[in-house]
Scaffold this motif. Structure first.
Motif, PDB file in Angstrom:
ATOM      1  N   ALA A   1      -6.578   8.297 -12.643  1.00  0.00           N
ATOM      2  CA  ALA A   1      -7.033   6.915 -12.370  1.00  0.00           C
ATOM      3  C   ALA A   1      -6.780   6.490 -10.855  1.00  0.00           C
ATOM      4  O   ALA A   1      -7.014   5.490 -10.591  1.00  0.00           O
ATOM      5  CB  ALA A   1      -5.992   5.927 -13.269  1.00  0.00           C
ATOM      6  N   TRP A   2      -6.282   7.432 -10.046  1.00  0.00           N
ATOM      7  CA  TRP A   2      -5.997   7.046  -8.896  1.00  0.00           C
ATOM      8  C   TRP A   2      -6.652   8.294  -7.886  1.00  0.00           C
ATOM      9  O   TRP A   2      -6.621   9.453  -8.480  1.00  0.00           O
ATOM     10  CB  TRP A   2      -4.498   7.180  -8.435  1.00  0.00           C
TER      11      TRP A   2
ATOM     12  N   PRO B   1       0.147  -3.183 -10.458  1.00  0.00           N
ATOM     13  CA  PRO B   1      -1.296  -3.030 -10.309  1.00  0.00           C
ATOM     14  C   PRO B   1      -1.877  -3.153  -8.886  1.00  0.00           C
ATOM     15  O   PRO B   1      -1.500  -4.177  -8.183  1.00  0.00           O
ATOM     16  CB  PRO B   1      -1.707  -4.102 -11.216  1.00  0.00           C
ATOM     17  N   GLY B   2      -2.464  -2.165  -8.354  1.00  0.00           N
ATOM     18  CA  GLY B   2      -3.173  -2.182  -7.253  1.00  0.00           C
ATOM     19  C   GLY B   2      -2.282  -1.729  -6.109  1.00  0.00           C
ATOM     20  O   GLY B   2      -2.762  -1.713  -4.780  1.00  0.00           O
TER      21      GLY B   2
ATOM     22  N   ALA C   1      12.535   1.199  -4.027  1.00  0.00           N
ATOM     23  CA  ALA C   1      11.540   1.534  -2.647  1.00  0.00           C
ATOM     24  C   ALA C   1      10.149   0.739  -2.947  1.00  0.00           C
ATOM     25  O   ALA C   1       9.628   0.348  -1.916  1.00  0.00           O
ATOM     26  CB  ALA C   1      11.310   3.025  -2.487  1.00  0.00           C
ATOM     27  N   LEU C   2       9.767   0.693  -4.202  1.00  0.00           N
ATOM     28  CA  LEU C   2       8.485  -0.152  -4.543  1.00  0.00           C
ATOM     29  C   LEU C   2       8.681  -1.678  -4.362  1.00  0.00           C
ATOM     30  O   LEU C   2       7.851  -2.305  -4.798  1.00  0.00           O
ATOM     31  CB  LEU C   2       7.721   0.451  -5.884  1.00  0.00           C
TER      32      LEU C   2
ATOM     33  N   ARG D   1       0.968  -1.098  -0.042  1.00  0.00           N
ATOM     34  CA  ARG D   1       0.047  -0.045  -0.155  1.00  0.00           C
ATOM     35  C   ARG D   1       0.835   1.345   0.130  1.00  0.00           C
ATOM     36  O   ARG D   1       1.474   1.742   1.062  1.00  0.00           O
ATOM     37  CB  ARG D   1      -0.983  -0.070   1.136  1.00  0.00           C
ATOM     38  N   VAL D   2       0.917   2.062  -1.248  1.00  0.00           N
ATOM     39  CA  VAL D   2       2.036   2.935  -1.419  1.00  0.00           C
ATOM     40  C   VAL D   2       1.139   4.170  -1.723  1.00  0.00           C
ATOM     41  O   VAL D   2       0.196   4.485  -2.542  1.00  0.00           O
ATOM     42  CB  VAL D   2       2.928   2.929  -2.359  1.00  0.00           C
TER      43      VAL D   2
END
Length: 270
Positions: A69-70, A45-46, A131-132, A27-28
């Motif tokens: 989209a976010w 995705p997500g 980081a991701l 969750r970012v």
């Protein structure tokens, strides 16, 4: 334990060992324009929950359309904490109070400095990717960027002379991302010749006397501002044979979109 139960346990353990490990945060939230765009490009995705409201601004963001989209956020610690993020992406100029409060609440926050060179652009891609937990995807994007840059780059040593010129007679030297874009497109920087390494004022008189081949102007923002009056001064028409207004969105952040600014500059080369 029955034979069937033992077999089921072994099969489950085998599946867990064979499954690809997910090392990234699930969750970012991004609260910085530049990390917004890199996260949109790199996140699984997500994985990305929200980007800053600035990401939707077509004057500032190269991905304004995609950002819709976010869900958006306004960089407030309370709203970010309510999203229950595993990681928050921020800039070094993000409000220190916001960053400190989130960390006190136990939310991991990674901060990223603005890119000041083309090398920084690729490095930032890789850093956000790590980081991701998306290092492989970031490496592919960084390598593609470096290959495209090598193909497009021109030597500015004997190239035409250009000046970046914005509201309040603000200009940028070579030790900035915008200055590096100018150099990569094959232009010598008039502001650097006048002694500006980073950002600062380039008086209109100095600009006129420098006689650049091109003046690259900032894009006017909505509303009337006296700071922008210098961009309509008649002397600018005498200062250079060519003037071009370019969208700030491709110049602000260290993303692959800086190559779009470079290509636009190359198209203006005399």
């Amino acid at each position: 334990m029955s034979a069937c139960a033992r077999l089921s346990s072994l099969l489950l353990a085998g599946l867990m060992l064979c499954a690809p490990a997910w090392a990234g945060p699930g969750r970012v939230v991004s609260i910085n324009l530049c990390t917004d765009q890199l996260a949109m490009l790199l996140a699984a995705p997500g994985q990305l929950l929200s980007v800053s409201h600035v990401a939707r601004d077509p004057l500032s963001s190269a991905m304004a359309g995609e950002a819709r989209a976010w869900p958006e956020n306004h960089g407030q610690a309370e709203e970010v904490f309510a999203l229950r993020p595993d990681l928050v992406l921020a800039g070094t100029y993000t409000s220190p109070a916001t960053v400190a409060l989130l960390r006190r609440l136990g939310v991991p926050v990674e901060t990223f400095a603005p890119a000041q060179s083309m090398a920084d652009v690729a490095a930032e891609m890789r850093a956000v990717g790590r980081a991701l937990g998306r290092a492989a995807e970031a490496e592919a994007m960084a390598r593609a960027f470096e290959a495209d840059l090598a193909r497009l780059r021109r030597d500015p040593a004997a190239g035409p002379r250009a000046a970046l010129y914005y509201a309040n007679s603000y200009s940028l030297g070579d030790a900035t991302l915008s200055g590096q874009i100018l150099a990569a497109a094959g232009y010598r920087n008039v502001a650097a010749e006048a002694g500006l390494r980073s950002g600062g004022t380039l008086p209109l008189e100095v600009l006129v006397m420098a006689r650049p081949d091109l003046i690259v102007e900032g894009q006017p923002y909505p509303g009337a501002a006296r700071s922008e009056e210098v961009l309509s001064h008649p002397a600018l028409g005498l200062a250079a044979p060519r003037r071009a207004a370019m969208a700030d969105r491709d110049w602000i952040c260290g993303t692959p979109y800086v190559l779009r600014a470079l290509q636009e500059l190359r198209a203006l080369t005399p």
